[in-house]
Design a protein around this motif. Sequence first.
Motif, PDB file in Angstrom:
ATOM      1  N   SER A 533      -2.078   6.839   8.599  1.00  0.00           N
ATOM      2  CA  SER A 533      -0.973   6.037   8.415  1.00  0.00           C
ATOM      3  C   SER A 533      -0.550   6.446   7.129  1.00  0.00           C
ATOM      4  N   LEU A 534      -1.172   6.932   5.954  1.00  0.00           N
ATOM      5  CA  LEU A 534      -0.655   7.329   4.788  1.00  0.00           C
ATOM      6  C   LEU A 534       0.036   8.628   5.185  1.00  0.00           C
ATOM      7  N   GLY A 535      -0.434   9.524   6.173  1.00  0.00           N
ATOM      8  CA  GLY A 535       0.137  10.519   6.378  1.00  0.00           C
ATOM      9  C   GLY A 535       1.351  10.544   7.119  1.00  0.00           C
ATOM     10  N   ILE A 536       1.513   9.629   7.857  1.00  0.00           N
ATOM     11  CA  ILE A 536       2.913   9.375   8.531  1.00  0.00           C
ATOM     12  C   ILE A 536       3.842   8.937   7.381  1.00  0.00           C
ATOM     13  N   GLY A 537       3.337   8.083   6.553  1.00  0.00           N
ATOM     14  CA  GLY A 537       4.314   7.604   5.396  1.00  0.00           C
ATOM     15  C   GLY A 537       4.756   8.737   4.703  1.00  0.00           C
ATOM     16  N   GLY A 538       3.852   9.787   4.519  1.00  0.00           N
ATOM     17  CA  GLY A 538       4.261  10.991   3.659  1.00  0.00           C
ATOM     18  C   GLY A 538       5.454  11.763   4.415  1.00  0.00           C
ATOM     19  N   LEU A 539       5.484  11.657   5.753  1.00  0.00           N
ATOM     20  CA  LEU A 539       6.203  12.485   6.484  1.00  0.00           C
ATOM     21  C   LEU A 539       7.845  11.569   6.330  1.00  0.00           C
ATOM     22  N   VAL A 540       7.602  10.144   6.396  1.00  0.00           N
ATOM     23  CA  VAL A 540       9.054   9.412   6.422  1.00  0.00           C
ATOM     24  C   VAL A 540       9.577   8.769   5.176  1.00  0.00           C
ATOM     25  N   PHE A 541       8.659   8.772   4.160  1.00  0.00           N
ATOM     26  CA  PHE A 541       9.233   7.837   3.179  1.00  0.00           C
ATOM     27  C   PHE A 541      10.480   8.505   2.508  1.00  0.00           C
ATOM     28  N   GLU A 542      10.369   9.851   2.248  1.00  0.00           N
ATOM     29  CA  GLU A 542      11.584  10.557   1.608  1.00  0.00           C
ATOM     30  C   GLU A 542      12.643  11.044   2.658  1.00  0.00           C
ATOM     31  N   SER A 543      12.163  11.448   3.726  1.00  0.00           N
ATOM     32  CA  SER A 543      13.150  11.909   4.504  1.00  0.00           C
ATOM     33  C   SER A 543      13.871  10.783   5.380  1.00  0.00           C
ATOM     34  N   LEU A 544      13.235   9.530   5.757  1.00  0.00           N
ATOM     35  CA  LEU A 544      13.922   8.765   6.544  1.00  0.00           C
ATOM     36  C   LEU A 544      14.242   7.559   5.658  1.00  0.00           C
ATOM     37  N   PHE A 545      13.360   7.029   4.850  1.00  0.00           N
ATOM     38  CA  PHE A 545      13.781   5.960   3.997  1.00  0.00           C
ATOM     39  C   PHE A 545      14.686   6.182   2.705  1.00  0.00           C
ATOM     40  N   GLY A 546      14.540   7.200   2.270  1.00  0.00           N
ATOM     41  CA  GLY A 546      15.331   8.009   0.998  1.00  0.00           C
ATOM     42  C   GLY A 546      14.268   7.343  -0.302  1.00  0.00           C
ATOM     43  N   PHE A 547      13.063   7.025  -0.053  1.00  0.00           N
ATOM     44  CA  PHE A 547      12.067   6.801  -1.265  1.00  0.00           C
ATOM     45  C   PHE A 547      11.905   8.013  -2.277  1.00  0.00           C
ATOM     46  N   GLU A 548      12.179   7.396  -3.365  1.00  0.00           N
ATOM     47  CA  GLU A 548      11.995   8.607  -4.403  1.00  0.00           C
ATOM     48  C   GLU A 548      10.672   8.860  -4.883  1.00  0.00           C
ATOM     49  N   GLY A 549       9.683   7.739  -4.615  1.00  0.00           N
ATOM     50  CA  GLY A 549       8.407   8.004  -4.844  1.00  0.00           C
ATOM     51  C   GLY A 549       7.545   7.157  -4.118  1.00  0.00           C
ATOM     52  N   THR A 550       6.191   7.401  -4.715  1.00  0.00           N
ATOM     53  CA  THR A 550       5.403   6.476  -4.108  1.00  0.00           C
ATOM     54  C   THR A 550       4.558   5.605  -5.054  1.00  0.00           C
ATOM     55  N   ASP A 551       4.371   4.446  -4.665  1.00  0.00           N
ATOM     56  CA  ASP A 551       3.725   3.211  -5.450  1.00  0.00           C
ATOM     57  C   ASP A 551       2.362   3.969  -5.789  1.00  0.00           C
ATOM     58  N   PRO A 552       1.992   3.927  -6.992  1.00  0.00           N
ATOM     59  CA  PRO A 552       0.708   4.359  -7.244  1.00  0.00           C
ATOM     60  C   PRO A 552      -0.515   3.334  -6.624  1.00  0.00           C
ATOM     61  N   GLY A 553      -0.321   2.042  -6.454  1.00  0.00           N
ATOM     62  CA  GLY A 553      -1.222   1.329  -5.845  1.00  0.00           C
ATOM     63  C   GLY A 553      -1.358   1.193  -4.238  1.00  0.00           C
ATOM     64  N   LEU A 554      -0.507   2.125  -3.916  1.00  0.00           N
ATOM     65  CA  LEU A 554      -0.202   2.190  -2.182  1.00  0.00           C
ATOM     66  C   LEU A 554      -1.653   2.509  -1.488  1.00  0.00           C
ATOM     67  N   ALA A 555      -2.054   3.606  -1.951  1.00  0.00           N
ATOM     68  CA  ALA A 555      -3.515   4.096  -1.452  1.00  0.00           C
ATOM     69  C   ALA A 555      -4.325   3.148  -1.448  1.00  0.00           C
ATOM     70  N   LEU A 556      -5.003   2.529  -2.599  1.00  0.00           N
ATOM     71  CA  LEU A 556      -5.747   1.376  -2.773  1.00  0.00           C
ATOM     72  C   LEU A 556      -5.588   0.200  -1.697  1.00  0.00           C
ATOM     73  N   LEU A 557      -4.581  -0.369  -2.079  1.00  0.00           N
ATOM     74  CA  LEU A 557      -4.107  -1.758  -1.370  1.00  0.00           C
ATOM     75  C   LEU A 557      -3.940  -1.480   0.314  1.00  0.00           C
ATOM     76  N   SER A 558      -3.368  -0.446   0.557  1.00  0.00           N
ATOM     77  CA  SER A 558      -3.323  -0.142   2.063  1.00  0.00           C
ATOM     78  C   SER A 558      -4.782   0.386   2.679  1.00  0.00           C
ATOM     79  N   PHE A 559      -5.545   0.691   1.758  1.00  0.00           N
ATOM     80  CA  PHE A 559      -7.064   1.110   2.314  1.00  0.00           C
ATOM     81  C   PHE A 559      -7.659  -0.402   2.586  1.00  0.00           C
ATOM     82  N   VAL A 560      -7.633  -1.315   1.465  1.00  0.00           N
ATOM     83  CA  VAL A 560      -8.397  -2.478   1.627  1.00  0.00           C
ATOM     84  C   VAL A 560      -7.944  -3.171   2.881  1.00  0.00           C
TER      85      VAL A 560
END
Length: 683
Positions: A533-560
Amino acid sequence: MEGRKRILGRGVLALWVIVIALAAPLAGKLGDVQRDRAVDYLPASAASTQVAKITEQLPGGDSTDLVLVYHREGGLTPEDRATAAREVGQVAAEHPLTSAPQAVPSEDGTTLLYAVSSTEPGTDEAARNAFVHDVRETVSGEVGGPGALATDASEVYDSLDGPLLYTTVAVVAVLLILIYRSPFLWLVLLAVAGIADYLSMAVTYVLHQGFDISVSGQSTGVMTILVFGAGTDYALLLVSRYREELRRTPHPYDAMTAALRGCGPAVLASSGTVALGMLCLLAADMNSSRGMGPTAAVGVLCALVAMTTLLPALLVVLGRRVFWPLIPAYGSEPKAARRSLFAAMGSSAGRRPLAVLLTGAAALAALALGTLNLPGALKQEDSFSSTPEAVAAMKTLAAAYPQTGTQPITVVAPTAASSGVLETARSTQGVAKAERGRSGDGWTEISVVAAHPPQSPAETATIRELRSALGDGVYVGGPSAEQLDMTDTDARDRGIVVPLVIVVVLLVLIVLLRSLVAPLILVAAVVAVWGASLGIGGLVFESLFGFEGTDPGLALLSFVFLVALGVDYGIFLMHRMREECLDGAEPGAAALTALRTTGGVIASAGLVLAATFAVLVNMPMVQLAELGFVIAVGVLLDTFLVRTYLVTSASVLLGRKVWWPGPLADKARTRAGSDAGRAPARL
């Protein structure tokens, strides 16, 4: 007897009326204690947190720092400069400022910068917002800086409550109508979910008052999503079993009793596992993560209580007619269904289990490679999906002052050592200037301006150099230092919370399933889903949604969330599989039967949960959008790939070994063909 049972059901409803009456005044106060200041999100032990706390105690209290930006693309005119001076003077006349603002022109003559700092608002969020708005009404330029950014962020979070709730309700309502094809039943489920959400707000307020847990816009928003998502999942499982029992039992009360007895243990186990997984966030050092743990657990448990007490009472009182027009009559048989999708999936997994398992694992591994493409750490100005005024001002400054820091770094030092600290700061590489500020309670504030743009690698290096040069007992903070501390602390928290969640969930599964292999399969599966799921986010965050960065807490919260919620569905499937084995079926056949009989209900629950988290993707905060996307994608992967193919194929391959070292590992099949002609889903 039936009359007494109806009275009992109405008694439960009366009790809930009392609960709602008691919860109402408390739930309404939750917004009053919700805080979205930087200190409410910062790491508890970080240097930037100490700076925020100490500056609150200095004379005048916490300062609100703004940057007034006057810009004209072709160059500022004398009239522009005169207007700027007059407006800034008006701000100084109307508000007590810590120092007289000085104009800082850009080299190209297009921009004027005025730094404005006031202790007038103190730590009161409403007063800070009022101050920022008043300044914005006074000046014709853009108003940016940490104070303006905090105001814009808090107003975005305040605006989430209504749209988030309404959108979530609308999405769940549409899905429930499609699932049940009843004009009434969906209303009952949504009403109960709404009451559970109300109750969770009251309980969270009580926890805040009693234990001072951090309550933020992010945590309350996620709590609402969990109440509706997880609560609807529990309702789907209960209603599915209740509908089945109504065909076998003449009285709704008896049918509901049988339904609760049948699916209750699995629902209790799954909700308890989710709550325990969320509570593992209490081990985090990040305030926002630690505060989200108990609020998320409260949401899940309130949903559980409402769906196992209030919902059954309402359904019993309303009787069979609540299912109209598809009323399950006593003694009737469900319509003969065509070969279900999950039966076909199970058959394919059963025919070639090794090929299915290897192919699915390879697909998840390939998707996980997308994590290498995740954008860097999210900057403050990139946290909004739209562009508020504070962000526009920061971008203007970045373009006009490319080689100069425009966001002060705050240093607090013991007053006795402040002169030496000031000289050391001025001589530190990367520092453009440093000035003494307020003093009080044994501390002195020093404002440091870096020679590099905010949150650039060079400024980050300057902050680290300052901390190294100034040593212990001197704290370096400010917005850029806060972002640095958040990134470092999230990395630390992952190293502690992730193993803790795995251990806690694994222990619960071992106790529940009385096996070691089956829990390991489930935990490995949900961890693989998280990576994909994080990998899919890496493929679309910038290219599809235009997000300029990843929230530092994303990996931890999404894991839990993904581990806890993914194991939730695994419990439903494995619980049914274990029942089949106890009835004499071989584990391979039991796995296919469990998938065939529970797949439809689990798929419906997964769709609802994924849809509720997908609501966050449309929210104006990038952090929430990224979290919602990763969890929604993960739930769908878990529901339609991992749970359906990988867990099933692994169970077929392992046979009785899946229950090792429990007694089922050696239990021989007691009757042939035990998987044929079995009753429909028990969950």
